[in-house]
Write a protein that holds these residues in place. Structure first.
Motif, PDB file in Angstrom:
ATOM      1  N   PHE A  34       0.826  -1.202   0.000  1.00  9.15           N
ATOM      2  CA  PHE A  34       0.000   0.000   0.000  1.00  9.15           C
ATOM      3  C   PHE A  34       0.867   1.261   0.000  1.00  9.15           C
ATOM      4  O   PHE A  34       0.585   2.225  -0.724  1.00  9.15           O
ATOM      5  N   GLU A  35       1.912   1.254   0.792  1.00  7.48           N
ATOM      6  CA  GLU A  35       2.816   2.409   0.819  1.00  7.48           C
ATOM      7  C   GLU A  35       3.428   2.665  -0.563  1.00  7.48           C
ATOM      8  O   GLU A  35       3.511   3.820  -1.013  1.00  7.48           O
ATOM      9  N   LYS A  36       3.827   1.617  -1.241  1.00  9.12           N
ATOM     10  CA  LYS A  36       4.411   1.782  -2.579  1.00  9.12           C
ATOM     11  C   LYS A  36       3.377   2.319  -3.568  1.00  9.12           C
ATOM     12  O   LYS A  36       3.686   3.165  -4.421  1.00  9.12           O
ATOM     13  N   LYS A  37       2.154   1.834  -3.461  1.00  6.33           N
ATOM     14  CA  LYS A  37       1.108   2.302  -4.374  1.00  6.33           C
ATOM     15  C   LYS A  37       0.803   3.785  -4.151  1.00  6.33           C
ATOM     16  O   LYS A  37       0.587   4.532  -5.109  1.00  6.33           O
ATOM     17  N   ILE A  38       0.785   4.214  -2.895  1.00  9.27           N
ATOM     18  CA  ILE A  38       0.545   5.622  -2.608  1.00  9.27           C
ATOM     19  C   ILE A  38       1.704   6.476  -3.122  1.00  9.27           C
ATOM     20  O   ILE A  38       1.494   7.547  -3.716  1.00  9.27           O
ATOM     21  N   GLN A  93       8.701   8.880  -0.432  1.00  9.86           N
ATOM     22  CA  GLN A  93       8.402   7.725   0.420  1.00  9.86           C
ATOM     23  C   GLN A  93       7.111   7.962   1.184  1.00  9.86           C
ATOM     24  O   GLN A  93       6.810   9.086   1.579  1.00  9.86           O
ATOM     25  N   THR A  94       6.373   6.890   1.390  1.00  4.21           N
ATOM     26  CA  THR A  94       5.125   6.934   2.141  1.00  4.21           C
ATOM     27  C   THR A  94       5.230   6.015   3.348  1.00  4.21           C
ATOM     28  O   THR A  94       5.745   4.898   3.247  1.00  4.21           O
ATOM     29  N   VAL A  95       4.741   6.480   4.476  1.00  2.00           N
ATOM     30  CA  VAL A  95       4.689   5.652   5.682  1.00  2.00           C
ATOM     31  C   VAL A  95       3.240   5.614   6.152  1.00  2.00           C
ATOM     32  O   VAL A  95       2.656   6.644   6.510  1.00  2.00           O
ATOM     33  N   ALA A  96       2.644   4.437   6.128  1.00  2.00           N
ATOM     34  CA  ALA A  96       1.235   4.275   6.488  1.00  2.00           C
ATOM     35  C   ALA A  96       1.071   4.287   8.004  1.00  2.00           C
ATOM     36  O   ALA A  96       1.880   3.709   8.737  1.00  2.00           O
ATOM     37  N   THR A  97      -0.012   4.936   8.468  1.00  2.00           N
ATOM     38  CA  THR A  97      -0.264   5.087   9.900  1.00  2.00           C
ATOM     39  C   THR A  97      -1.702   4.683  10.229  1.00  2.00           C
ATOM     40  O   THR A  97      -2.505   4.405   9.342  1.00  2.00           O
ATOM     41  N   VAL A  98      -2.014   4.691  11.515  1.00  2.00           N
ATOM     42  CA  VAL A  98      -3.326   4.219  11.960  1.00  2.00           C
ATOM     43  C   VAL A  98      -4.454   5.187  11.602  1.00  2.00           C
ATOM     44  O   VAL A  98      -5.605   4.784  11.487  1.00  2.00           O
ATOM     45  N   ALA A 109      -1.460   8.344   6.280  1.00  4.40           N
ATOM     46  CA  ALA A 109      -0.111   8.146   5.757  1.00  4.40           C
ATOM     47  C   ALA A 109       0.660   9.448   5.839  1.00  4.40           C
ATOM     48  O   ALA A 109       0.097  10.538   5.725  1.00  4.40           O
ATOM     49  N   ILE A 110       1.979   9.315   6.022  1.00  4.86           N
ATOM     50  CA  ILE A 110       2.897  10.440   5.968  1.00  4.86           C
ATOM     51  C   ILE A 110       3.591  10.397   4.608  1.00  4.86           C
ATOM     52  O   ILE A 110       4.174   9.365   4.237  1.00  4.86           O
ATOM     53  N   LEU A 111       3.500  11.482   3.856  1.00  2.00           N
ATOM     54  CA  LEU A 111       4.258  11.616   2.616  1.00  2.00           C
ATOM     55  C   LEU A 111       5.551  12.346   2.934  1.00  2.00           C
ATOM     56  O   LEU A 111       5.536  13.408   3.555  1.00  2.00           O
ATOM     57  N   ALA A 150      -6.916  -2.707  -2.334  1.00  2.00           N
ATOM     58  CA  ALA A 150      -8.048  -2.918  -3.237  1.00  2.00           C
ATOM     59  C   ALA A 150      -8.668  -1.593  -3.650  1.00  2.00           C
ATOM     60  O   ALA A 150      -9.020  -1.386  -4.813  1.00  2.00           O
ATOM     61  N   GLN A 151      -8.790  -0.671  -2.704  1.00  3.86           N
ATOM     62  CA  GLN A 151      -9.439   0.607  -2.987  1.00  3.86           C
ATOM     63  C   GLN A 151      -8.650   1.480  -3.957  1.00  3.86           C
ATOM     64  O   GLN A 151      -9.223   2.139  -4.831  1.00  3.86           O
ATOM     65  N   ILE A 152      -7.334   1.500  -3.830  1.00  4.21           N
ATOM     66  CA  ILE A 152      -6.554   2.435  -4.631  1.00  4.21           C
ATOM     67  C   ILE A 152      -6.604   2.099  -6.115  1.00  4.21           C
ATOM     68  O   ILE A 152      -6.439   2.980  -6.972  1.00  4.21           O
TER      69      ILE A 152
END
Length: 386
Positions: A55-59, A67-72, A226-228, A274-276
């Motif tokens: 998911f991070e790579k897709k974002i 770089q993307t870091v996914a968060t809660v 996510a943090i961009l 799935a959503q992206i």
């Protein structure tokens, strides 16, 4: 038929339903079910699993972020972005009064204080001209180039514009003002996934940015954010801090600084993967809905908020500006009584008890929008063709 009733009828015709119509709701099919079931069957449902990295790579690929870091959630993403940027207790952080409370809460939770600046009439985001005016009157640069508030002597550390309802703020001008005054630009892009400023995705102009994937956003992970990050160095720092600052080891538990348990669970990331894949389709249908609203409001005294000329917006939430507060209240009362959800804009942050004594500049546009703006149902109707 009165105008609010005509609006309700128009919205019901678009969605072709007699049921209650929300502002926005997530939409799922077998693709989401398959991804989530795969995660459950793998047993990796928490912060370890292949879908988080995917998911991070897709974002990153979609937004162009380094770089993307996914968060809660989006709030944790913004909190961590400000922390990484060096916001310290006692600092001041500039943002807009017309925003969701999470923007200010992230500042306050770091024991910093917000300064509220007016928004631009066109973008509804932080106005760079109002920002420049405020700084010229109230700030100075010390010998080290640090921006200091003249009266309080506090450091003004950063500026946090929000891309309101998905419409990009005036980023070139904001970047220029921040550069002149030594401010870090941190974008609250929670609402703007799928929105572009002069062809570049929002959230990639500042050092860091925050996205949200709450259930009411264009795409959702249930709860998530996510943090961009502009650089790989910032990305590595964000990933380290959001995973409790744990040093990698085969079996030891070693943490080298204060960290946060902010990592997105694999179960949520599976939903996001799935959503992206549907994001472009969702945005195009939402943009078509905005065009339909625009046609409906033509030759009336109601003004639909349109994307700025420099932008391609996702139209996360469509918004209409009513001629008066009385007509706004009437529209809200009638549509909601008929099962069509409409909402006023958020109460201005300086009107909330915890921020009522915050520093601020003049807020005439924010006050006007607070009195007259209404959000309209904006879920993409997947039966529509693009």
């Amino acid at each position: 038929m009165r105008f609010p009733q005509k609006l309700s009828a128009f919205i019901r015709e678009y969605y072709d339903t007699d049921s209650s119509i929300p502002l926005h709701k997530p939409q799922f099919d077998d693709h989401e079910k398959d991804k989530v079931l795969d995660t459950i069957q793998s047993s990796f449902v928490s912060s370890v699993g292949v879908y988080v990295d995917e998911f991070e790579k897709k974002i990153s690929n979609y937004t162009g972020s380094c770089q993307t870091v996914a968060t809660v959630n989006g709030s944790s993403a913004l909190y961590c972005a400000l922390y990484i940027a060096g916001v310290k207790p006692g600092d001041l952080v500039i943002t807009q009064a017309l925003t969701f409370v999470a923007t200010c809460n992230a500042i306050a939770q770091l024991q910093a204080s917000p300064i509220f600046i007016d928004v631009n009439r066109t973008s509804l985001g932080l106005c760079p001209f109002a920002l420049e005016d405020y700084l010229e009157l109230n700030a100075m640069l010390d010998e080290s180039g640090t921006c200091i508030h003249k009266v309080t002597q506090q450091v003004i550390r950063a500026a946090v514009p929000m891309h309101t309802f998905g419409h990009p703020a005036q980023l070139d001008e904001l970047v220029a003002v921040c550069n002149r005054w030594g401010l870090l630009l941190i974008e609250d892009a929670a609402e703007s996934l799928g929105s572009f400023y002069k062809g570049q995705h929002t959230g990639t102009f500042g050092e860091l940015a925050a996205l949200s994937f709450n259930g009411n956003k264009v795409i959702t992970t249930g709860g998530g954010g996510a943090i961009l990050c502009r650089t790989t160095c910032l990305g590595a720092r964000a990933k380290h801090l959001t995973t409790t600052a744990k040093i990698a080891h085969e079996y030891e538990y070693d943490h080298d600084e204060l960290g946060f348990n902010f990592r997105m669970p694999n179960l949520n990331a599976a939903l996001g993967c799935a959503q992206i894949s549907k994001l472009d389709r969702y945005v195009e249908i939402k943009r078509e809905l905005a065009r339909d609203y625009q046609s409906f409001f033509q030759r009336t005294d109601y003004i639909l908020v349109k994307e700025p000329e420099y932008a391609k917006s996702n139209y996360w939430l469509n918004a209409v500006i009513c001629p008066t507060k009385k007509l706004r209240d009437d529209l809200l009362e009638v549509t909601n009584s008929e099962g069509v959800m409409t909402r006023p804009v958020w109460r201005l942050m300086n009107h909330l008890p915890m921020y009522k004594n915050s520093l601020r500049g003049p807020l005439p546009i924010s006050e006007w929008l607070s009195d007259c703006l209404v959000n309209l149902p904006s879920t993409p109707n997947l039966r529509q063709t693009v």
